[in-house]
Scaffold this active site. Structure first.
Site, PDB file in Angstrom:
ATOM      1  N   ASP A   1      38.762  46.349  28.169  1.00  0.00           N
ATOM      2  CA  ASP A   1      39.695  45.485  27.433  1.00  0.00           C
ATOM      3  C   ASP A   1      40.852  46.246  26.805  1.00  0.00           C
ATOM      4  OD1 ASP A   1      38.259  43.172  27.962  1.00  0.00           O
ATOM      5  OD2 ASP A   1      36.984  43.416  26.201  1.00  0.00           O
TER       6      ASP A   1
ATOM      7  N   HIS B   1      32.345  39.676  36.109  1.00  0.00           N
ATOM      8  CA  HIS B   1      31.940  41.069  36.179  1.00  0.00           C
ATOM      9  C   HIS B   1      32.507  41.818  37.383  1.00  0.00           C
ATOM     10  CE1 HIS B   1      29.218  39.685  33.072  1.00  0.00           C
ATOM     11  NE2 HIS B   1      29.017  40.941  32.766  1.00  0.00           N
TER      12      HIS B   1
END
EC number: 2.7.1.90
Length: 341
Positions: A127, A271
């Site tokens: 992130d 994912h």
């Protein structure tokens, strides 16, 4: 010296590159021994470990995931957790720990340092939201994967005259959405830092259809409509109090279809963004972090994290590393809006 290494939190491309760099420099330069603790903080809590020698890290540079496995274990949620870690480290003659992880893993590392256990941190998160470092490894790979997906979705969207909503990771920070959306030529980018108007999104989508192009909307999982609430996969919380987000993409695709009368679909990358071979940039950054983490341990500079500032690797206090998240500034988002619609 005998040094323990662990990887905590979500997996991330580049973790194995850090482990390889740590072990190679530690052994070849300092003649240290290494113990790999398995499954994040669960390893030093329960004694789950494996030896790490040169042969163990020889061919892991390009591998995704982590050979040490991971978990979201929080030793401060376990009765007597700190004392259990002390006993395990003493039993295995471990003098120091290198913890590779994001805000939660490094938050534990900071508290353990305060409790007298020597820990050096290495920042990891796809992130890119750790405030003390310019970039974290894994982010470049995640953006590249998301961008490739957007590139592929352009053609199918135009073939069927559809709007496609691409949901990417980003609980509190929209860096993946912003970078992949810009790189992939998205019609709209939605981030957690700025609540969005569904009416405005619909306006941008309709403008795109008027130009006879199919719109691509990139939305971070934590993005919120004005007056709306987070979309949750479940109400369950992990050991650090986080709920699982997901569903904003599907919700928005349904809203667009209802309001425009145009076919709309959602694609959740999930994912896929975490997996597979790290990019060259992430391999290099992860390797540099590992080399400098060894230097910090050699200097006895515990309670620090290695960080990227410009092109240099520096050390910062773990307290600084975990103080606040790095979110997308308003001006960075506003400069992208010129491309919307």
């Amino acid at each position: 010296m005998r040094v323990g290494v662990l990887t905590g939190g979500g997996d991330c491309p580049g973790l194995n590159a850090v482990i390889r760099a740590v072990v190679r420099k530690g052994i070849e330069v300092h003649d240290w021994e290494f113990v790999g603790f398995r499954n994040g903080w669960q390893g030093p809590l329960t004694g789950q470990s494996r030896p790490l020698g040169l042969s163990d890290v020889e061919d892991i540079l390009t591998r995704g995931g982590t050979i040490l496995r991971s978990s979201r274990t929080n030793p401060y949620n376990v009765d007597g957790g700190v004392e259990k870690i002390r006993r395990v480290l003493a039993d295995q003659s471990v003098d120091a720990l290198i913890a590779i992880g994001g805000e939660d893993t490094l938050g534990v590392a900071k508290r353990l340092t305060d409790d007298g256990i020597g820990v050096v941190g290495v920042p990891k998160t796809i992130d890119n939201d750790l405030g003390a470092t310019d970039y974290t490894f894994g982010f470049d790979t995640a953006v590249s994967i998301a961008t490739e997906a957007i590139d592929r979705l352009h053609t199918t969207a135009e073939s069927h005259h559809r709007a496609l909503v691409v949901e990417v990771m980003g609980r509190h920070a929209g860096w993946i959405a912003l970078h992949s959306g810009l790189a992939g030529g998205a019609s709209v980018i939605l981030v957690p830092e700025r609540h969005f108007s569904v009416d405005q999104v619909v306006s941008w989508v309709e403008r795109r259809f008027e130009k006879e192009y199919a719109p691509i909307i990139v939305v971070a999982e934590g993005a919120l409509p004005e007056g709306g609430e987070e979309k949750l996969l479940t109400g369950e919380k992990d050991a650090f109090g986080h709920v699982r987000l997901g569903g904003i993409g599907t919700w928005l695709a349904d809203e667009i279809a209802t309001r425009t009368g145009k076919e709309s679909r959602a694609v959740v990358l999930g994912h896929v963004q975490r997996g597979g071979t790290p990019t060259a940039y992430d391999r290099v950054l992860a390797t540099r972090f590992g080399l400098h983490a060894v230097d910090a341990v050699a200097d006895g500079d515990f309670g620090t994290m290695v960080a990227l500032r410009g092109t240099d690797i520096v050390r910062v206090k773990l307290s600084e590393a975990t103080a606040e998240l790095k979110t997308v500034p308003v001006e960075r988002y506003e400069e992208a809006e010129v491309f919307f619609g």
